[in-house]
Write an enzyme that holds these catalytic residues in place. Sequence first.
Site, short mmCIF file in Angstrom:
data_model
loop_
_atom_site.label_atom_id
_atom_site.label_comp_id
_atom_site.label_asym_id
_atom_site.label_seq_id
_atom_site.Cartn_x
_atom_site.Cartn_y
_atom_site.Cartn_z
CD GLU A 15 1.92 -2.30 0.20
OE1 GLU A 15 2.42 -3.35 -0.45
OE2 GLU A 15 2.21 -2.45 1.28
CB CYS A 66 -0.56 -6.36 -6.18
SG CYS A 66 -1.09 -6.52 -4.38
C1 UN1 Z 1 -3.69 -6.42 -3.49
O1 UN1 Z 1 -3.77 -7.00 -4.40
O2 UN1 Z 1 -3.29 -5.27 -3.72
O3 UN1 Z 1 -2.30 -11.32 -0.01
C2 UN1 Z 1 -3.60 -6.74 -2.24
C3 UN1 Z 1 -3.41 -10.96 -0.67
C4 UN1 Z 1 -4.36 -10.03 -0.20
C5 UN1 Z 1 -4.03 -8.64 -0.59
C6 UN1 Z 1 -3.69 -8.29 -1.87
N1 UN1 Z 1 -4.47 -10.27 1.37
O4 UN1 Z 1 -3.72 -11.43 -2.10
#
Ligand code: UN1
Length: 505
Positions: free
Chosen positions: A263, A297
């Site tokens: 990820e 992210c």
């Molecule tokens: C991340 O930023 O690593 O969809 C995960 C989202 C959250 C998860 C983000 N449920 O923004």
Amino acid sequence: MPVLADPATEARSILAGLGLSLPASGLEARTPVDGALIGHVTPATPAEAEAAIARAAAAFRLWRSVPGPKRGELVRLYGEELRREKDPLGRLVTLEAGKTLSEGLGEVQEMIDICDFAAGLSRQLYGLTMTTERPGHRLMETWHPLGPVGVISAFNFPVAVWCWNLSLALVCGDPVLWKPSEKTPLTALAVHAVFERALARFAAEQGEFAVPDISQLLIGGPEIGNLLVEDRRVALVSATGSTRMGRIVAPKLAARFARSLLELGGNNALIVTPSADLDLALKAIAFAAMGTAGQRCTSLRRLLVHESLKDEVVARLKPIWASASVGDPRDPGTLVGPLIDAAAGEGMANALEAARAAGGIVHGGEAVDSAGIYRRPALVEMPAHGGPMLYETFAPVLYVVGYSTLEEAIELNNSVGAGLSSAIFTTDLRESERFVSAAGSDCGIVNVNIGTSGAEIGGAFGGEKETGGGREAGSDSWRAYMRRATNTINYSNEIPLAQGVRFDI
Ligand code: UN1
């Protein structure tokens, strides 16, 4: 502004309430709220990490034979313990990662949700049965536990991403070794201590099925992560972080044919079409770009607006950006908390400099404290899609460019290295269907009339290209944590060969 407690004192009292005391020396644990030292944590030595991997391998031999629903019961108990401790854990996430209290609590809620999901899943690890071409045969697949799973997680979701992995891995029969971000060791200690309570309850209630060492915490730096990556007893490494980190980890895992679940970075875009409901779009854009101080992210980084609307959208965003309250993330009025550290502040300043150099007009973005970690969110009008828009800066910076046709907007959406999240605002059925079609967005998350961030756990989470291709959380993501065996069973009195091949002896 309400009177708020000293952040380090508050963090220590939450830890004490959870039964945790900190050693006098070790790695420093700081809060970005005011940069203060909360305390120290003891890092794992390489020898300790090695021993932990050996224990996980031993635990796997027992845990893999515990019935799935029993494994699910442990995860259900963890969900119960998390419900009980949601408030202190959410506050600790806020104190250590700097996200607003609402988001800190939301992160713990995400843990609870995935525990519920995984508990249900523990009875649904389905394989297929296929019709076979041979009489008196059965053709089917079974899913078996894979082996110890190494989880490397990032500071921005310091506990939820581990829990996505932990809950699924445990239900799938795999022990977990967790290396959290060095920037957020305290939340890791806290949620792991709460997990140990669930494990103790499980041992008391389901003694014959309890296995020690199915979840271990390894605090440390990249050298500890590297041990997980290079050890052949670790069957899968699930790593969340930058694309740069992924480029180091992925070839090492590939070299030993281990599984990887990556990820990595995102550089997410949102398209505003002429038919968009602008009131909705503006709310979604604000949360996606400024929420978590732009440190998800999935945060929105690139806004692609139809040229007929661009001036209006920018004019309406400017006051939202200018009035967003930046401050202590525990204050209920705060929308934008601190960045994780001074280096992140510098990264934001550098990106804005690069934007100016590329002809961008920058609104906001200035530091509001001397350390440069509290910064006003920035809105940047770019003359063209390029410059710092092409890479991810983990900060609240939103670049805006115009587009003329939907084809062009989709091209721009897909033109960056990352492929995590994307969104379109439109009320035109043809536009939304084109965006979600095979010829539309190339991302793992493709949304309509909703922002790029804030995914629910029920769907598979992850992205394509430089985002790494991994999928976590819902849907059939569990398959990454299991191995598939195809079984052909002959209950006839003959040995017929497939494809009509004859071999008469
Ligand atoms: C991340 O930023 O690593 O969809 C995960 C989202 C959250 C998860 C983000 N449920 O923004």
